[in-house]
Scaffold this active site. Structure first.
Site, PDB file in Angstrom:
ATOM      1  N   ARG A 231       0.824  -1.213   0.000  1.00  0.00           N
ATOM      2  CA  ARG A 231       0.000   0.000   0.000  1.00  0.00           C
ATOM      3  C   ARG A 231       0.859   1.265   0.000  1.00  0.00           C
ATOM      4  O   ARG A 231       0.499   2.273  -0.620  1.00  0.00           O
ATOM      5  CB  ARG A 231      -0.919  -0.020   1.224  1.00  0.00           C
TER       6      ARG A 231
ATOM      7  N   HIS B  29       0.445   4.429  -2.494  1.00  0.00           N
ATOM      8  CA  HIS B  29       0.221   5.793  -2.005  1.00  0.00           C
ATOM      9  C   HIS B  29       1.368   6.727  -2.352  1.00  0.00           C
ATOM     10  O   HIS B  29       1.184   7.940  -2.399  1.00  0.00           O
ATOM     11  CB  HIS B  29      -0.062   5.783  -0.500  1.00  0.00           C
TER      12      HIS B  29
ATOM     13  N   ASN C  29      -3.898   8.776   4.515  1.00  0.00           N
ATOM     14  CA  ASN C  29      -2.661   8.235   5.093  1.00  0.00           C
ATOM     15  C   ASN C  29      -2.629   8.245   6.618  1.00  0.00           C
ATOM     16  O   ASN C  29      -2.077   7.333   7.238  1.00  0.00           O
ATOM     17  CB  ASN C  29      -1.451   9.037   4.588  1.00  0.00           C
TER      18      ASN C  29
ATOM     19  N   HIS D  41      -6.042  -5.708  -2.680  1.00  0.00           N
ATOM     20  CA  HIS D  41      -6.840  -5.938  -1.473  1.00  0.00           C
ATOM     21  C   HIS D  41      -7.060  -7.426  -1.187  1.00  0.00           C
ATOM     22  O   HIS D  41      -7.839  -7.768  -0.311  1.00  0.00           O
ATOM     23  CB  HIS D  41      -8.180  -5.206  -1.572  1.00  0.00           C
TER      24      HIS D  41
END
Ligand code: HEM
Ligand SMILES: [Ca+2]
Length: 295
Positions: free
Chosen positions: A38, A42, A70, A169
């Site tokens: 992740r 990001h 975040n 995911h």
């Protein structure tokens, strides 16, 4: 202009160092694999893959760590620090934090049983970050299909890339505050599944940080069961189920649910594309000594 063998002579042990540190971190905490994946997403979605996400706030600088998507949620910074510390010992000033993120994400996926791919290298690190871009460009958990397609299209990524990358995911956890709306307000959710989540995630608020697996059937294993879960309306986030809710991506979700190899190869290809977003090379950026601060 990235290349496979970028550190071949300047830091030949770089890849092995990253791989062993990631392996240790995942052994100690399986969820860390998800958190490292992740972190890369990001980073790349905000200003490109330039390690902007790693910069700490200072009295005179506001970075991305406090941005909505975040704050209180991103993990894995200490693992990146450990890798950087080792690399600064063996080849100082050579390997960028942005490349560490890209390799660590790949190695994390591989360690959890997912596909592998070649990570092209040579990214340099940003000397800036953008909290406002983090807030605007990272899609939220209540996004619908159009929101998701638009957010990825803005980065030059196709709907296939979007669906494949959402398969990230298949590992990791989300907090109650990210799925509360889904388990109380959505109708396209399996009733037993929703009921099982409600106990630990009260409607009126509280327990915001309680965790549930994004893929109920194998949260620590990188496979296509995330997509099978969508077919039975067991997506945890509203944005997960949006991929299979009568819209244009239903067919692809069905394909990935029945063909793990197709998911793996599309995921790998999309991760490479993600890794090319907004990279700094040549005279742009720097090689940070400490991933948390500009030199
Ligand atoms: C498609 C749009 C996406 C949305 C709306 C989204 C949203 C979210 C949210 C809300 C969480 C839980 C955060 C929390 O509650 O603390 C999460 C976790 C996670 N996301 Fe996404 N995400 C998206 C795409 C991606 C992509 C492209 C990847 C990687 C390829 C990814 C990898 C992960 C992972 C691995 C976790 C679990 C992290 C952990 O357990 O530490 N996500 N995401
Ligand atoms: Ca970035």
């Amino acid at each position: 202009q990235l290349s496979e063998d970028y550190y071949g002579s300047s830091c030949p042990a770089a890849l092995l160092t990253i791989r062993t540190t990631v392996a240790t971190a995942v052994l100690l905490d399986r969820r860390m694999g998800a958190s490292l994946l992740r972190l890369y997403f990001h980073d790349c979605f905000v200003q490109g893959c330039d390690a902007s996400v790693l910069l700490d706030d200072t009295p005179s600088f506001t970075g991305e760590k406090g941005a909505g998507p975040n704050a209180g949620s991103l993990r894995g910074f200490e693992v990146i620090d450990r890798i950087k510390l080792l690399l600064e010992l063996i080849c100082p000033g050579t390997v960028s934090c942005a490349d560490i993120l890209a390799v660590a994400a790949r190695d994390a996926v591989v360690h959890l049983g997912g596909p592998s791919w070649t990570v092209l290298l040579g990214r340099r690190d940003a000397t800036s970050a953008s909290a406002s871009l983090a807030n605007s460009d990272l899609p939220g958990p209540n996004s619908n299909l159009n929101d998701l397609l638009a957010a990825f299209s803005k980065k030059g990524l196709s709907s296939t890339d979007m669906v494949a990358l959402s398969g990230g995911h298949t590992i990791g956890r989300a907090q109650c505050q990210s799925y509360r709306n889904r388990i109380y307000a959505d109708t396209d959710i399996d009733g037993t599944f929703a009921a099982s989540l409600r106990g630990d995630c009260p409607q009126g608020g509280g327990n915001d940080g309680n965790l549930a697996p994004l893929d109920a059937s194998s949260p620590d294993y990188f496979d296509n069961s995330y997509f099978s879960g969508l077919l039975t309306h067991m997506g945890l986030l509203h944005s997960d189920q949006a991929l299979y809710d009568g819209g244009s991506t239903d067919g692809l979700v069905r394909s990935y649910a029945s063909n793990n190899d197709q998911f793996g190869s599309d995921f790998a290809a999309a991760m490479v594309k993600l890794g090319n977003l907004g990279v700094l090379t040549g005279a742009y950026g720097e090689i940070r000594v400490n991933c948390r601060a500009v030199n």
